[in-house]
Design a protein around this motif. Structure first.
Motif, PDB file in Angstrom:
ATOM      1  N   ARG A 103       0.912  -1.269  -0.043  1.00 50.32           N
ATOM      2  CA  ARG A 103      -0.099   0.082  -0.057  1.00 50.32           C
ATOM      3  C   ARG A 103       0.899   1.391   0.108  1.00 50.32           C
ATOM      4  NH1 ARG A 103      -2.938  -2.888  -1.855  1.00 50.32           N
ATOM      5  NH2 ARG A 103      -5.124  -3.285  -1.277  1.00 50.32           N
TER       6      ARG A 103
ATOM      7  N   SER B  38      -0.340   4.851  -1.541  1.00 49.68           N
ATOM      8  CA  SER B  38      -0.655   6.043  -0.604  1.00 49.68           C
ATOM      9  C   SER B  38       0.237   7.197  -0.437  1.00 49.68           C
ATOM     10  CB  SER B  38      -1.162   5.359   0.621  1.00 49.68           C
ATOM     11  OG  SER B  38       0.134   4.933   1.400  1.00 49.68           O
ATOM     12  N   SER B  39       1.464   6.715  -0.821  1.00 47.43           N
ATOM     13  CA  SER B  39       2.672   7.951  -0.694  1.00 47.43           C
ATOM     14  C   SER B  39       2.545   8.920  -2.001  1.00 47.43           C
ATOM     15  CB  SER B  39       3.874   7.163  -0.569  1.00 47.43           C
ATOM     16  OG  SER B  39       4.183   6.469  -1.892  1.00 47.43           O
TER      17      SER B  39
ATOM     18  N   ALA C  33      -0.242  10.352  -3.173  1.00 46.25           N
ATOM     19  CA  ALA C  33      -1.484  11.400  -3.304  1.00 46.25           C
ATOM     20  C   ALA C  33      -0.870  12.676  -2.498  1.00 46.25           C
ATOM     21  CB  ALA C  33      -2.426  10.789  -2.357  1.00 46.25           C
ATOM     22  N   PRO C  34      -0.174  12.514  -1.275  1.00 46.40           N
ATOM     23  CA  PRO C  34       0.079  13.512  -0.447  1.00 46.40           C
ATOM     24  C   PRO C  34       1.206  14.591  -1.259  1.00 46.40           C
ATOM     25  CG  PRO C  34       0.269  11.894   1.090  1.00 46.40           C
ATOM     26  CD  PRO C  34       0.031  11.335  -0.571  1.00 46.40           C
TER      27      PRO C  34
ATOM     28  N   THR D 112      -2.888   9.158 -10.656  1.00 45.39           N
ATOM     29  CA  THR D 112      -3.486   8.540  -9.706  1.00 45.39           C
ATOM     30  C   THR D 112      -4.520   7.565  -9.954  1.00 45.39           C
ATOM     31  OG1 THR D 112      -5.485  10.111  -9.596  1.00 45.39           O
ATOM     32  CG2 THR D 112      -3.420  10.555  -8.335  1.00 45.39           C
TER      33      THR D 112
ATOM     34  N   GLY E 225      -0.501   1.292   4.423  1.00 48.18           N
ATOM     35  CA  GLY E 225      -1.081   2.577   3.651  1.00 48.18           C
ATOM     36  C   GLY E 225      -1.017   3.554   4.616  1.00 48.18           C
TER      37      GLY E 225
ATOM     38  N   ALA F 265       0.900   7.492   3.557  1.00 46.76           N
ATOM     39  CA  ALA F 265       0.281   8.679   3.662  1.00 46.76           C
ATOM     40  C   ALA F 265       1.023   9.676   4.715  1.00 46.76           C
ATOM     41  CB  ALA F 265      -1.065   8.332   3.981  1.00 46.76           C
TER      42      ALA F 265
ATOM     43  N   SER G 150       5.199  10.401   3.902  1.00 44.77           N
ATOM     44  CA  SER G 150       5.232  10.971   2.460  1.00 44.77           C
ATOM     45  C   SER G 150       6.002  12.132   2.724  1.00 44.77           C
ATOM     46  CB  SER G 150       4.269  10.771   1.734  1.00 44.77           C
ATOM     47  OG  SER G 150       4.657  11.142   0.394  1.00 44.77           O
TER      48      SER G 150
ATOM     49  N   PHE H 176     -10.167   7.573  -0.167  1.00 44.99           N
ATOM     50  CA  PHE H 176      -8.773   7.825  -0.005  1.00 44.99           C
ATOM     51  C   PHE H 176      -8.373   9.138  -0.935  1.00 44.99           C
ATOM     52  CE2 PHE H 176      -4.511   7.276  -2.088  1.00 44.99           C
ATOM     53  CZ  PHE H 176      -3.869   7.326  -1.017  1.00 44.99           C
TER      54      PHE H 176
ATOM     55  N   GLY I  84      -6.223  16.643   6.945  1.00 47.04           N
ATOM     56  CA  GLY I  84      -5.305  15.436   6.494  1.00 47.04           C
ATOM     57  C   GLY I  84      -5.214  14.924   7.849  1.00 47.04           C
TER      58      GLY I  84
ATOM     59  N   GLY J 255      -5.827  10.766   8.061  1.00 49.91           N
ATOM     60  CA  GLY J 255      -5.083   9.966   8.424  1.00 49.91           C
ATOM     61  C   GLY J 255      -5.416   8.971   9.983  1.00 49.91           C
TER      62      GLY J 255
END
Length: 404
Positions: free
Chosen positions: A27, A31-32, A34-35, A55, A149, A153, A156, A231, A249, A253
């Motif tokens: 994951r 997930s890394s 998107a930020p 994405t 995941g 997130a 990142s 997500f 955020g 999280g």
């Protein structure tokens, strides 16, 4: 009369360790990203459409490449296939950090393909190694996915600041994947126990003719669609409600972290009933309740909404994966059902974030968006009532696939 050999406790612990280590890697690569999108857009000059494609690409690859897993496992073995997947994952992570925009997309494609194959293999391996406790062990594996995941997130941006850029942040996850690859090659099960798997029957064509297989796939797709909508769009929706970027955020999280609890606990809870329908309806109800509280209720209800959403999504994903091993009689069928459920399911799931993006482009209000999300929850509940029944795909005496 023959009795089933009891699993070696040392083998079980070793396999559990490897399963968790591999699961942690499936994951963060997703997930890394998107930020870091704002930084990527600013540096590369990619258009919003290109960012959207970046994405969506890995989610589509999860669905497109998942059906390859049973085919590869049959020809080179599941252990070697997983080794190959981890190697491709590392290559994809490295390519995403190379200063060339086409390689960013190629690396993302390879990452999605590797995760699609590896994620499809693991339920079948769990069914083979731990047939008696496959449901609970799938919960442990799902918890590792959720933890990975959350780490992707949450770390990142700090990694980008520490290492000097978003490219190095993306590359750094290759270290964790490299550790998993080394551990898997050194410690993977090399002498599988004999498995009473029929040599014939249970082809993919036969599987496609079984309604139960489609029900599991549609449940996987609908609940995964909600997961990727949350997500991809939850922070944006929360900001539209007036929350700050930082608070949105943190809420996102926190919801991911809460998933760890239900990812492990939901399969255990499901054992209190003769089938999985009550547990599935409970966790999907939590998803619906959490979404409504976050998007419609007052600010004072935001944290109960975060908790409910996290409990629901962690539990629904864990149970959806658990159904793959519970609805099949042996590891061979589990592998095929995993390929169908995750392949078709993730392809369907990719449509969810796209649909929300279209609705936002049309500037619909929050009431309409909430209604659409709750309708997806309702659809998932309908599929859960079918897929959660105490039925199983098996090979009959005549060698043909059947549901009983």
């Amino acid at each position: 009369m023959t009795t089933e050999a009891r699993p070696d406790p040392r083998r079980v612990v070793l396999f559990l360790f490897l399963m968790v280590l591999v699961g942690l890697n499936l994951r963060p690569a997703l997930s890394s990203l998107a930020p870091l999108l704002l930084r990527i857009k600013a540096e590369t000059g990619l258009t919003p459409l290109a960012i959207g494609a970046l994405t969506t690409l890995p989610v589509l690859c999860l669905g497109i490449f998942a059906p390859l897993a049973p085919w590869l496992a049959k020809r080179v073995g599941p252990e070697s296939t997983l080794t190959l997947s981890l190697g491709i994952l590392i290559l994809g992570l490295l390519l995403r950090g190379v200063p060339a925009v086409p390689l960013l997309f190629i690396g993302t494609l390879l990452v999605g393909a590797a995760i699609g194959v590896a994620g499809t293999l693991l339920p079948a391996l769990v069914k083979r190694e731990l047939p008696g406790g496959a449901d609970l062990m799938t919960g442990v594996y799902t918890m590792a996915l959720c933890l990975g995941g959350a780490l992707g997130a949450g770390l990142s941006i700090p990694l980008a600041n520490l290492l000097g850029g978003w490219r190095f942040s993306l590359i750094s996850w290759g270290l964790l994947a490299g550790l998993a690859l080394l551990a898997w090659v050194a410690l993977m099960p090399r002498t599988p126990r004999a498995i009473a798997t029929p040599p014939v029957g249970g082809s993919m064509r036969e599987l496609l003719g079984q309604p139960l297989a489609w029900q599991v796939m549609l449940l996987m797709g609908s609940q995964s669609s909600l997961a990727y909508i949350v997500f991809g769009w939850l922070p944006t929706l929360l900001q539209a409600r007036g929350y700050s970027e930082a608070e949105a955020g943190w809420m996102m999280g926190a919801s991911v972290m809460v998933q760890l609890i239900s990812a492990l606990g939901a399969p255990w809870l499901a054992r209190f009933s003769r089938d999985q329908r009550p547990a599935l309806l409970l966790v999907l109800g939590c998803v619906g309740g959490g979404l409504w509280l976050l998007l419609q209720a007052g600010e004072s209800w935001r944290w109960p909404g975060v908790v409910l959403l996290g409990l629901g999504q962690g539990g629904s994903f864990s149970l959806a994966l658990t159904l793959i091993v519970l609805r099949t009689a042996n590891s061979r069928l589990a592998g095929k059902l995993s390929g169908l459920a995750q392949g078709g399911g993730y392809t369907l799931a990719a449509m969810g974030p796209l649909a929300v993006g279209v609705l936002l482009q049309l500037e619909v209000n929050m009431n309409v968006l909430t209604l659409v999300l709750l309708l997806i929850v309702a659809a998932a509940a309908g599929f859960a009532l079918l897929a959660g029944r105490n039925l199983r795909l098996d090979i009959g005496d005549d060698g043909r696939l059947l549901t009983r």
